[in-house]
Scaffold this motif. Structure first.
Motif, PDB file in Angstrom:
ATOM      1  N   GLU A 115       1.194  -0.919   0.270  1.00 44.53           N
ATOM      2  CA  GLU A 115      -0.515   0.189   0.313  1.00 44.53           C
ATOM      3  C   GLU A 115       0.663   1.158  -0.384  1.00 44.53           C
ATOM      4  O   GLU A 115       0.501   2.125  -0.538  1.00 44.53           O
ATOM      5  CB  GLU A 115      -0.998  -0.330   1.093  1.00 44.53           C
ATOM      6  CG  GLU A 115      -1.708   1.277   1.437  1.00 44.53           C
ATOM      7  CD  GLU A 115      -2.765   0.936   0.402  1.00 44.53           C
ATOM      8  OE1 GLU A 115      -2.989   2.853   0.175  1.00 44.53           O
ATOM      9  OE2 GLU A 115      -3.436   0.768  -0.433  1.00 44.53           O
ATOM     10  N   LEU A 116       1.537   1.446   0.403  1.00 47.12           N
ATOM     11  CA  LEU A 116       3.193   2.524   0.767  1.00 47.12           C
ATOM     12  C   LEU A 116       3.546   3.017  -0.314  1.00 47.12           C
ATOM     13  O   LEU A 116       3.833   3.885  -1.546  1.00 47.12           O
ATOM     14  CB  LEU A 116       4.089   2.607   2.114  1.00 47.12           C
ATOM     15  CG  LEU A 116       4.789   3.440   2.093  1.00 47.12           C
ATOM     16  CD1 LEU A 116       4.106   4.357   2.556  1.00 47.12           C
ATOM     17  CD2 LEU A 116       5.776   2.766   3.587  1.00 47.12           C
ATOM     18  N   MET A 117       4.014   1.472  -1.003  1.00 49.79           N
ATOM     19  CA  MET A 117       4.337   1.350  -2.045  1.00 49.79           C
ATOM     20  C   MET A 117       3.537   2.031  -3.232  1.00 49.79           C
ATOM     21  O   MET A 117       4.456   2.990  -3.896  1.00 49.79           O
ATOM     22  CB  MET A 117       5.660   0.272  -2.809  1.00 49.79           C
ATOM     23  CG  MET A 117       7.229   0.036  -1.676  1.00 49.79           C
ATOM     24  SD  MET A 117       7.927   1.285  -1.307  1.00 49.79           S
ATOM     25  CE  MET A 117       7.705   2.179  -0.737  1.00 49.79           C
ATOM     26  N   GLU A 118       2.037   1.945  -3.449  1.00 49.69           N
ATOM     27  CA  GLU A 118       1.680   2.231  -4.605  1.00 49.69           C
ATOM     28  C   GLU A 118       1.459   3.985  -3.968  1.00 49.69           C
ATOM     29  O   GLU A 118       1.471   4.439  -4.878  1.00 49.69           O
ATOM     30  CB  GLU A 118       0.295   1.567  -4.169  1.00 49.69           C
ATOM     31  CG  GLU A 118       0.233   0.328  -4.344  1.00 49.69           C
ATOM     32  CD  GLU A 118      -0.942  -0.064  -4.885  1.00 49.69           C
ATOM     33  OE1 GLU A 118      -2.410   0.593  -4.528  1.00 49.69           O
ATOM     34  OE2 GLU A 118      -1.340  -1.379  -4.364  1.00 49.69           O
ATOM     35  N   ARG A 119       1.091   4.421  -2.838  1.00 54.35           N
ATOM     36  CA  ARG A 119       1.104   5.555  -2.315  1.00 54.35           C
ATOM     37  C   ARG A 119       2.957   6.710  -2.856  1.00 54.35           C
ATOM     38  O   ARG A 119       2.594   8.211  -3.166  1.00 54.35           O
ATOM     39  CB  ARG A 119       0.773   5.827  -1.208  1.00 54.35           C
ATOM     40  CG  ARG A 119      -0.536   5.536  -0.721  1.00 54.35           C
ATOM     41  CD  ARG A 119      -0.595   5.647   0.311  1.00 54.35           C
ATOM     42  NE  ARG A 119      -1.693   4.902   1.361  1.00 54.35           N
ATOM     43  CZ  ARG A 119      -2.435   5.605   1.992  1.00 54.35           C
ATOM     44  NH1 ARG A 119      -2.406   6.856   2.403  1.00 54.35           N
ATOM     45  NH2 ARG A 119      -4.118   5.281   2.376  1.00 54.35           N
ATOM     46  N   VAL A 120       3.835   5.748  -2.525  1.00 53.58           N
ATOM     47  CA  VAL A 120       5.289   6.959  -2.882  1.00 53.58           C
ATOM     48  C   VAL A 120       4.876   7.021  -4.999  1.00 53.58           C
ATOM     49  O   VAL A 120       5.035   7.818  -5.233  1.00 53.58           O
ATOM     50  CB  VAL A 120       6.296   5.443  -2.671  1.00 53.58           C
ATOM     51  CG1 VAL A 120       7.785   5.987  -2.890  1.00 53.58           C
ATOM     52  CG2 VAL A 120       6.287   6.016  -1.237  1.00 53.58           C
ATOM     53  N   LEU A 121       4.276   5.717  -5.461  1.00 50.11           N
ATOM     54  CA  LEU A 121       4.929   5.788  -6.713  1.00 50.11           C
ATOM     55  C   LEU A 121       3.923   6.698  -6.920  1.00 50.11           C
ATOM     56  O   LEU A 121       4.377   7.571  -8.693  1.00 50.11           O
ATOM     57  CB  LEU A 121       4.613   4.679  -7.814  1.00 50.11           C
ATOM     58  CG  LEU A 121       5.546   3.084  -7.140  1.00 50.11           C
ATOM     59  CD1 LEU A 121       5.268   1.436  -8.315  1.00 50.11           C
ATOM     60  CD2 LEU A 121       6.607   3.388  -8.299  1.00 50.11           C
ATOM     61  N   ILE A 122       2.758   6.651  -7.164  1.00 56.45           N
ATOM     62  CA  ILE A 122       1.652   7.903  -7.124  1.00 56.45           C
ATOM     63  C   ILE A 122       2.202   9.165  -6.947  1.00 56.45           C
ATOM     64  O   ILE A 122       2.248  10.351  -7.285  1.00 56.45           O
ATOM     65  CB  ILE A 122       1.067   7.928  -6.422  1.00 56.45           C
ATOM     66  CG1 ILE A 122      -0.264   6.106  -6.792  1.00 56.45           C
ATOM     67  CG2 ILE A 122      -0.637   9.348  -6.433  1.00 56.45           C
ATOM     68  CD1 ILE A 122      -1.582   6.473  -6.086  1.00 56.45           C
ATOM     69  N   ALA A 123       3.123   9.354  -5.513  1.00 58.07           N
ATOM     70  CA  ALA A 123       3.482  10.323  -5.324  1.00 58.07           C
ATOM     71  C   ALA A 123       4.339  11.414  -6.148  1.00 58.07           C
ATOM     72  O   ALA A 123       4.301  12.731  -6.356  1.00 58.07           O
ATOM     73  CB  ALA A 123       4.117  10.052  -4.517  1.00 58.07           C
ATOM     74  N   ARG A 124       5.050   9.772  -6.885  1.00 60.94           N
ATOM     75  CA  ARG A 124       6.652  10.676  -8.416  1.00 60.94           C
ATOM     76  C   ARG A 124       6.000  10.262  -9.388  1.00 60.94           C
ATOM     77  O   ARG A 124       6.487  10.897 -10.214  1.00 60.94           O
ATOM     78  CB  ARG A 124       7.050   9.021  -7.650  1.00 60.94           C
ATOM     79  CG  ARG A 124       7.989   9.022  -6.711  1.00 60.94           C
ATOM     80  CD  ARG A 124       8.885   8.165  -5.812  1.00 60.94           C
ATOM     81  NE  ARG A 124       9.715   8.115  -5.296  1.00 60.94           N
ATOM     82  CZ  ARG A 124      10.705   7.027  -5.081  1.00 60.94           C
ATOM     83  NH1 ARG A 124      10.903   6.184  -5.552  1.00 60.94           N
ATOM     84  NH2 ARG A 124      11.504   6.911  -3.873  1.00 60.94           N
ATOM     85  N   GLY A 125       4.850  10.822  -9.262  1.00 60.34           N
ATOM     86  CA  GLY A 125       4.307  10.539 -11.001  1.00 60.34           C
ATOM     87  C   GLY A 125       4.954   9.384 -11.588  1.00 60.34           C
ATOM     88  O   GLY A 125       4.435   9.682 -12.974  1.00 60.34           O
ATOM     89  N   GLU A 126       4.727   7.783 -11.076  1.00 60.03           N
ATOM     90  CA  GLU A 126       5.168   6.893 -11.746  1.00 60.03           C
ATOM     91  C   GLU A 126       3.962   5.897 -11.619  1.00 60.03           C
ATOM     92  O   GLU A 126       3.239   5.825 -10.900  1.00 60.03           O
ATOM     93  CB  GLU A 126       6.385   6.013 -10.977  1.00 60.03           C
ATOM     94  CG  GLU A 126       7.443   7.120 -11.205  1.00 60.03           C
ATOM     95  CD  GLU A 126       8.642   6.459 -10.159  1.00 60.03           C
ATOM     96  OE1 GLU A 126       8.396   4.844 -10.008  1.00 60.03           O
ATOM     97  OE2 GLU A 126       9.480   7.057 -10.236  1.00 60.03           O
ATOM     98  N   THR A 127       4.171   5.024 -12.626  1.00 56.43           N
ATOM     99  CA  THR A 127       3.203   4.080 -12.964  1.00 56.43           C
ATOM    100  C   THR A 127       3.244   2.792 -12.201  1.00 56.43           C
ATOM    101  O   THR A 127       4.508   2.332 -12.013  1.00 56.43           O
ATOM    102  CB  THR A 127       2.919   3.527 -14.222  1.00 56.43           C
ATOM    103  OG1 THR A 127       3.708   3.706 -15.164  1.00 56.43           O
ATOM    104  CG2 THR A 127       2.594   4.799 -15.089  1.00 56.43           C
ATOM    105  N   LEU A 128       2.148   2.064 -11.678  1.00 55.07           N
ATOM    106  CA  LEU A 128       2.090   1.227 -10.896  1.00 55.07           C
ATOM    107  C   LEU A 128       2.593  -0.203 -12.314  1.00 55.07           C
ATOM    108  O   LEU A 128       2.144  -0.449 -13.389  1.00 55.07           O
ATOM    109  CB  LEU A 128       1.260   0.352  -9.935  1.00 55.07           C
ATOM    110  CG  LEU A 128       0.617   1.648  -9.713  1.00 55.07           C
ATOM    111  CD1 LEU A 128      -0.551   1.263  -8.345  1.00 55.07           C
ATOM    112  CD2 LEU A 128       1.411   1.935  -8.424  1.00 55.07           C
ATOM    113  N   SER A 129       3.156  -0.684 -11.987  1.00 51.88           N
ATOM    114  CA  SER A 129       3.970  -2.273 -12.810  1.00 51.88           C
ATOM    115  C   SER A 129       2.732  -3.088 -12.468  1.00 51.88           C
ATOM    116  O   SER A 129       2.362  -3.611 -11.684  1.00 51.88           O
ATOM    117  CB  SER A 129       5.037  -2.423 -12.595  1.00 51.88           C
ATOM    118  OG  SER A 129       6.220  -2.684 -11.567  1.00 51.88           O
TER     119      SER A 129
END
Length: 129
Positions: A115-129
């Motif tokens: 859950e945290l890594m999803e939030r980090v990726l969103i904050a960075r503007g990166e896509t979930l793989s």
């Protein structure tokens, strides 16, 4: 690396991520703080995964399994001493052993980490793989 360097480089990050192992689910404010601290440390997702698996999980999973533990909050000073001691010894065969068993030591907090890594990726503007 000496103890003070570890505290300077990782202390804030370790303490911010420690609530992943508390008995309660992290609140939105907990996740927001974790993301904020992670952003300041500018680590890749892969580097963060190794912090989770090798630097934190071996110490926090043992504390989680302890009968005498307090899991509503942490004593930051005691936790930091344990984390520094562990990480000062994290070389050679110890590092390889913890890497081998990291699936077991992360299992209790893995859903929160994801859950945290999803939030980090969103904050960075990166896509979930």
């Amino acid at each position: 690396m000496d103890a003070q360097t570890l505290v300077d480089e990782r202390g804030e990050l370790w303490l911010a991520l420690a609530p992943l192992w508390l008995e309660r689910e992290p609140k939105e404010t907990d996740y927001a703080r974790m993301v904020e601290v992670i952003q300041r440390h500018d680590l890749s997702v892969q580097e963060l995964e190794w912090v989770f698996r090798l630097e934190l999980a071996p110490v926090l999973s043992r504390q989680q399994m302890s009968v005498a533990s307090e899991w509503r909050h942490f004593d930051d000073h005691k936790l930091m001493r344990l984390l520094v001691a562990h990480n000062l010894r994290l070389k050679g065969w110890r590092r390889k052993t913890w890497a081998l068993f990291s699936g077991l030591t992360t299992i209790m907090a893995r859903h929160r980490w994801n859950e945290l890594m999803e939030r980090v990726l969103i904050a960075r503007g990166e896509t979930l793989s």
